[in-house]
Scaffold this motif. Structure first.
Motif, PDB file in Angstrom:
ATOM      1  N   GLU A  57     -33.845   0.053  88.447  1.00  7.98           N
ATOM      2  CA  GLU A  57     -33.777   1.518  88.501  1.00  7.98           C
ATOM      3  C   GLU A  57     -33.328   2.087  87.169  1.00  7.98           C
ATOM      4  OE1 GLU A  57     -29.498   2.019  90.683  1.00  7.98           O
ATOM      5  OE2 GLU A  57     -31.208   1.521  91.951  1.00  7.98           O
ATOM      6  N   PRO A  58     -33.853   3.265  86.824  1.00  3.88           N
ATOM      7  CA  PRO A  58     -33.431   3.915  85.582  1.00  3.88           C
ATOM      8  C   PRO A  58     -32.020   4.472  85.730  1.00  3.88           C
ATOM      9  CG  PRO A  58     -34.979   5.304  86.767  1.00  3.88           C
ATOM     10  CD  PRO A  58     -34.873   4.022  87.540  1.00  3.88           C
ATOM     11  N   ASP A  59     -31.359   4.615  84.609  1.00 10.16           N
ATOM     12  CA  ASP A  59     -30.038   5.224  84.580  1.00 10.16           C
ATOM     13  C   ASP A  59     -30.106   6.322  83.529  1.00 10.16           C
ATOM     14  OD1 ASP A  59     -27.323   5.859  83.899  1.00 10.16           O
ATOM     15  OD2 ASP A  59     -26.708   3.996  84.853  1.00 10.16           O
ATOM     16  N   PRO A  60     -29.820   7.556  83.894  1.00 14.40           N
ATOM     17  CA  PRO A  60     -29.967   8.661  82.937  1.00 14.40           C
ATOM     18  C   PRO A  60     -29.057   8.540  81.710  1.00 14.40           C
ATOM     19  CG  PRO A  60     -28.938   9.424  84.978  1.00 14.40           C
ATOM     20  CD  PRO A  60     -29.356   8.002  85.196  1.00 14.40           C
ATOM     21  N   ARG A  61     -28.001   7.723  81.812  1.00 13.00           N
ATOM     22  CA  ARG A  61     -27.078   7.582  80.674  1.00 13.00           C
ATOM     23  C   ARG A  61     -27.611   6.642  79.596  1.00 13.00           C
ATOM     24  NH1 ARG A  61     -22.135   5.614  84.063  1.00 13.00           N
ATOM     25  NH2 ARG A  61     -23.911   4.588  85.017  1.00 13.00           N
ATOM     26  N   TYR A  62     -28.588   5.798  79.949  1.00 16.45           N
ATOM     27  CA  TYR A  62     -29.092   4.783  79.020  1.00 16.45           C
ATOM     28  C   TYR A  62     -30.600   4.732  79.079  1.00 16.45           C
ATOM     29  CZ  TYR A  62     -24.278   3.128  79.256  1.00 16.45           C
ATOM     30  OH  TYR A  62     -22.910   3.045  79.206  1.00 16.45           O
ATOM     31  N   GLN A  63     -31.198   4.246  78.001  1.00 17.94           N
ATOM     32  CA  GLN A  63     -32.631   3.976  78.009  1.00 17.94           C
ATOM     33  C   GLN A  63     -32.833   2.659  78.736  1.00 17.94           C
ATOM     34  OE1 GLN A  63     -34.007   4.181  73.867  1.00 17.94           O
ATOM     35  NE2 GLN A  63     -35.679   5.370  74.734  1.00 17.94           N
ATOM     36  N   GLY A  64     -33.989   2.467  79.278  1.00 20.92           N
ATOM     37  CA  GLY A  64     -34.285   1.211  79.931  1.00 20.92           C
ATOM     38  C   GLY A  64     -33.954   1.248  81.407  1.00 20.92           C
ATOM     39  N   LEU A  65     -33.813   0.051  81.991  1.00 15.89           N
ATOM     40  CA  LEU A  65     -33.624  -0.095  83.425  1.00 15.89           C
ATOM     41  C   LEU A  65     -32.378  -0.914  83.735  1.00 15.89           C
ATOM     42  CD1 LEU A  65     -37.306  -0.964  84.340  1.00 15.89           C
ATOM     43  CD2 LEU A  65     -36.130   1.170  84.841  1.00 15.89           C
ATOM     44  N   ARG A  66     -31.792  -0.611  84.880  1.00 14.11           N
ATOM     45  CA  ARG A  66     -30.660  -1.377  85.394  1.00 14.11           C
ATOM     46  C   ARG A  66     -31.249  -2.426  86.347  1.00 14.11           C
ATOM     47  NH1 ARG A  66     -25.869   1.643  88.418  1.00 14.11           N
ATOM     48  NH2 ARG A  66     -27.093   3.274  87.499  1.00 14.11           N
ATOM     49  N   CYS A  67     -30.955  -3.708  86.065  1.00 12.34           N
ATOM     50  CA  CYS A  67     -31.521  -4.812  86.833  1.00 12.34           C
ATOM     51  C   CYS A  67     -30.406  -5.717  87.343  1.00 12.34           C
ATOM     52  CB  CYS A  67     -32.449  -5.650  85.967  1.00 12.34           C
ATOM     53  SG  CYS A  67     -33.845  -4.729  85.288  1.00 12.34           S
ATOM     54  N   ARG A  68     -30.603  -6.260  88.559  1.00  6.48           N
ATOM     55  CA  ARG A  68     -29.611  -7.184  89.125  1.00  6.48           C
ATOM     56  C   ARG A  68     -30.240  -8.563  89.272  1.00  6.48           C
ATOM     57  NH1 ARG A  68     -26.892  -6.090  94.873  1.00  6.48           N
ATOM     58  NH2 ARG A  68     -28.479  -7.463  95.702  1.00  6.48           N
ATOM     59  N   TYR A  83     -28.411  -3.868  81.760  1.00  8.55           N
ATOM     60  CA  TYR A  83     -29.371  -2.890  81.263  1.00  8.55           C
ATOM     61  C   TYR A  83     -30.388  -3.633  80.423  1.00  8.55           C
ATOM     62  CZ  TYR A  83     -26.487   1.092  82.598  1.00  8.55           C
ATOM     63  OH  TYR A  83     -25.773   2.024  83.306  1.00  8.55           O
ATOM     64  N   VAL A  84     -31.660  -3.310  80.637  1.00 10.46           N
ATOM     65  CA  VAL A  84     -32.760  -3.937  79.908  1.00 10.46           C
ATOM     66  C   VAL A  84     -33.621  -2.826  79.335  1.00 10.46           C
ATOM     67  CG1 VAL A  84     -34.761  -5.448  80.102  1.00 10.46           C
ATOM     68  CG2 VAL A  84     -32.771  -5.847  81.556  1.00 10.46           C
ATOM     69  N   ASP A  85     -33.923  -2.918  78.047  1.00  8.82           N
ATOM     70  CA  ASP A  85     -34.804  -1.951  77.403  1.00  8.82           C
ATOM     71  C   ASP A  85     -35.927  -2.736  76.725  1.00  8.82           C
ATOM     72  OD1 ASP A  85     -35.935   0.323  76.356  1.00  8.82           O
ATOM     73  OD2 ASP A  85     -34.361   0.689  74.876  1.00  8.82           O
TER      74      ASP A  85
END
Length: 102
Positions: A57-68, A83-85
């Motif tokens: 899912e995207p996180d508005p505070r960072y570029q890229g995606l939050r992955c588990r 976080y992955v960009d």
């Protein structure tokens, strides 16, 4: 450009984590690791060999995606959130937790 698929993200995370210099730890992650008795080696293994277990899912505070990423490591079903960009190799570890405790 289209968003990467979950399979592409998982492959990218695994490949990037092979060079541990690409894995950066936020202060919060370091604190949770200490609290939960999780070592950096456990985190590296979860990232290098784990499975992507939640929808990125995207996180508005960072570029890229939050992955588990999740893997059973040293007797713990460990989840590592990063976080992955793509295509950048840097992986920023946000937090770690035991899935049993979630």
């Amino acid at each position: 450009m289209a968003s990467p698929s979950p399979q592409q993200l998982e492959k990218h995370i695994r490949r990037s984590a092979l060079d541990t210099a690409n894995v950066l730890f936020q202060l919060h992650a370091k604190q949770r690791m200490r609290q939960r008795h999780v070592t950096p080696a456990m985190v590296y293994e979860a990232l290098q060999k784990g499975k992507l277990t939640a929808t990125p899912e995207p996180d508005p505070r960072y570029q890229g995606l939050r992955c588990r990423m999740q893997r059973f490591v040293a007797g713990v079903d460990l989840a590592v959130v990063v976080y992955v960009d793509m295509p950048k190799p840097d992986l920023v570890v946000i937090t770690v937790f035991s899935v049993e405790g979630a």
